[in-house]
Design an enzyme around this catalytic site. Structure first.
Site, PDB file in Angstrom:
ATOM      1  N   ASN A  23       0.814  -1.213   0.000  1.00 27.22           N
ATOM      2  CA  ASN A  23       0.000   0.000   0.000  1.00 27.22           C
ATOM      3  C   ASN A  23       0.847   1.262   0.000  1.00 27.22           C
ATOM      4  O   ASN A  23       0.376   2.329  -0.404  1.00 27.22           O
ATOM      5  CB  ASN A  23      -0.951   0.002   1.201  1.00 27.22           C
ATOM      6  N   CYS A 123     -11.374  -3.999  -7.653  1.00 22.38           N
ATOM      7  CA  CYS A 123     -11.651  -4.312  -6.254  1.00 22.38           C
ATOM      8  C   CYS A 123     -13.123  -4.644  -6.077  1.00 22.38           C
ATOM      9  O   CYS A 123     -13.988  -3.881  -6.505  1.00 22.38           O
ATOM     10  CB  CYS A 123     -11.274  -3.153  -5.350  1.00 22.38           C
ATOM     11  N   PRO A 129     -15.843   5.022  -4.038  1.00 13.66           N
ATOM     12  CA  PRO A 129     -15.909   6.142  -4.974  1.00 13.66           C
ATOM     13  C   PRO A 129     -14.660   7.008  -4.901  1.00 13.66           C
ATOM     14  O   PRO A 129     -13.965   7.045  -3.892  1.00 13.66           O
ATOM     15  CB  PRO A 129     -17.153   6.921  -4.503  1.00 13.66           C
ATOM     16  N   ILE A 130     -14.388   7.703  -6.024  1.00 12.99           N
ATOM     17  CA  ILE A 130     -13.220   8.587  -6.063  1.00 12.99           C
ATOM     18  C   ILE A 130     -13.629  10.053  -5.963  1.00 12.99           C
ATOM     19  O   ILE A 130     -12.830  10.937  -6.257  1.00 12.99           O
ATOM     20  CB  ILE A 130     -12.396   8.356  -7.345  1.00 12.99           C
ATOM     21  N   ASP A 131     -14.857  10.307  -5.528  1.00 11.07           N
ATOM     22  CA  ASP A 131     -15.321  11.693  -5.501  1.00 11.07           C
ATOM     23  C   ASP A 131     -14.449  12.575  -4.611  1.00 11.07           C
ATOM     24  O   ASP A 131     -14.227  13.755  -4.925  1.00 11.07           O
ATOM     25  CB  ASP A 131     -16.791  11.773  -5.075  1.00 11.07           C
ATOM     26  N   ASP A 313      -8.031  -3.723   6.518  1.00 12.80           N
ATOM     27  CA  ASP A 313      -7.263  -4.727   5.781  1.00 12.80           C
ATOM     28  C   ASP A 313      -6.805  -5.893   6.651  1.00 12.80           C
ATOM     29  O   ASP A 313      -6.240  -6.856   6.136  1.00 12.80           O
ATOM     30  CB  ASP A 313      -6.039  -4.084   5.112  1.00 12.80           C
TER      31      ASP A 313
END
Length: 427
Positions: A23, A123, A129-131, A313
């Site tokens: 990551n 995924c 969301p990428i907002d 995770d």
């Protein structure tokens, strides 16, 4: 398609090297877009996602070279140089396999003044969301356009002016994108309620090594003073706290004792506390972390949360371990919906897990039994491996491409600890 076969019941014992953090690495790689000088990353894990990101960087005209490519090596050294960008477009066929591809948006925008990135895939864990990425970049002065499955970000003439943004919820990826965009902005930028994960600190430390000016590193309030240019750097990727926690759970469920070489206890305090609450002995030692389980596992109650809370995770791996605890554990997933897809597979192995909404109740059982199971995502697949290590009989884990995204040479490392595990070609 390959599968892993595990013959369970072997107590794990010995030492295992902890790889560089996936990551973190996926955030450090796009930093090479911010300079025309070489950026060298050491301790880069051998993972499918890293290979995919390398191909994406090559798409932009970034040259890449790799050292430490011997088959017996753990980790690699990669040097990237973006002398001249030949493209500012991240196409669908490369981005669809990997959500982290969105992390080229901020640095490409900062360096080239524009960036076009296909909306990501890769995924199955709920809706990510990428907002927030886009709103943060807009706050720094970018113009955002969405069309035909792509997002295009454009900086004003003269570059991003910088700005202020307060994240309504903590977002690791959006914090990373905003940081990489802000370091080359013309003015000062402030990010409030920013993510504080160790991987964010790792990103900040690389950017500072490249000449960025960032205040508040490790806190939720970051101030970035934009600079005219960044230079190259050589940087060591931090150890993977999720991999370390996964091997700790594997040691615990088998009643084993393992030395996690290279792991840093300060990066994973919530995981360490959860393990201790479950009756596992965990202590820092020179060069790593020592984990031992010599008594019965105890049930725990835990909720996932942004750092420094318990990492989402690690939820699946802890759940697998708790299947053999003496009593009932309660896990609540607050970060992502749809992150209990491993539960039916664990139940196939004899676990007793009930889910309702975001909560899972794990009723400890006396034993697990081997079965054929199917991985549904990266961390879920590791939970099945952990269960298989303790199960009676043979467990077969299918869909290994999930594991290969996040665990460097898993079967080799577990074999070092005495597990009976092998990868075989599927039918």
């Amino acid at each position: 398609m390959d599968k892993i076969i595990i013959r369970g019941g072997k107590r794990l014992s010995g030492a295992v090297p902890v790889s560089g953090a996936k990551n973190s690495a996926l955030t450090l790689l796009p930093c090479a877009l911010l300079t025309d000088e070489p950026v060298t990353l050491r301790n880069l894990p051998r993972l499918a996602d890293i290979d995919g990101f390398q191909h994406l960087m090559n798409q932009f005209g970034v040259s890449t070279s790799i050292a430490g490519a011997r088959p017996e090596d753990f980790g690699r050294v990669m040097t990237l140089q973006a002398t001249r960008l030949t493209s500012t477009v991240a196409p669908y066929d490369l981005v669809r396999k990997m959500r982290a591809s969105i992390l080229v948006l901020g640095p490409m925008l900062a360096r080239a003044g524009e960036a076009t990135v296909s909306l990501p895939g890769g995924c199955a864990i709920g809706n990510r969301p990428i907002d927030l990425h886009l709103k943060a970049l807009e706050a720094l002065g970018a113009q955002i356009e969405l069309a035909a499955g792509y997002v295009r970000a454009i900086a004003p003439d003269g570059g991003l002016p910088g700005g202020r943004y307060s994240f309504p919820v903590v977002s690791v990826g959006a914090t990373e994108n905003a940081l990489m965009a802000a370091v080359l902005a013309k003015g000062k930028s402030t990010l409030h309620n920013a993510a504080r994960e160790p991987e964010i600190v790792d990103l900040c430390n690389l950017l500072v090594a490249m000449g960025a000016q960032i205040e508040g590193i490790g806190t939720s309030d970051l101030t970035i003073h934009g600079v005219d240019r960044l230079h190259g750097a050589t940087y060591m990727v931090m150890p993977d706290r999720i991999e370390a926690g996964s091997y700790a759970c594997a040691a615990a469920i088998t009643g084993g004792e393992v030395m996690l070489n290279g792991a840093r206890i300060e990066d994973m305090e919530a995981t360490v506390q959860a393990l201790r609450d479950a009756g596992v002995h965990v202590e820092p030692r020179k060069g790593g972390i020592y984990v031992a389980a010599d008594g019965p596992l105890k049930p725990v109650t835990i909720s996932t949360a942004p750092y420094p809370g318990f990492a989402t995770d690690m939820q699946a791996q802890l759940m697998a371990m708790l299947c053999l605890a003496h009593g009932s554990s309660v896990l609540t997933e607050t970060i992502f919906e749809n992150r209990y897809m491993h539960v039916p597979e664990l139940n196939r192995m004899g676990a007793r897990i009930e889910t309702k909404g975001r909560t899972a109740v794990v009723h400890g059982v006396e034993k697990l039994t081997g079965a054929e199971v199917m991985a549904t995502d990266l961390r879920a697949s590791m939970s099945l491996v952990i269960a298989g290590l303790a199960a009676e009989g043979e467990t077969q884990v299918h869909r290994l491409y999930h594991l290969d995204r996040g665990y460097e040479r898993l079967e080799e490392k577990l074999s070092l600890l005495g597990a009976e595990i092998e990868r075989v070609g599927g039918d």
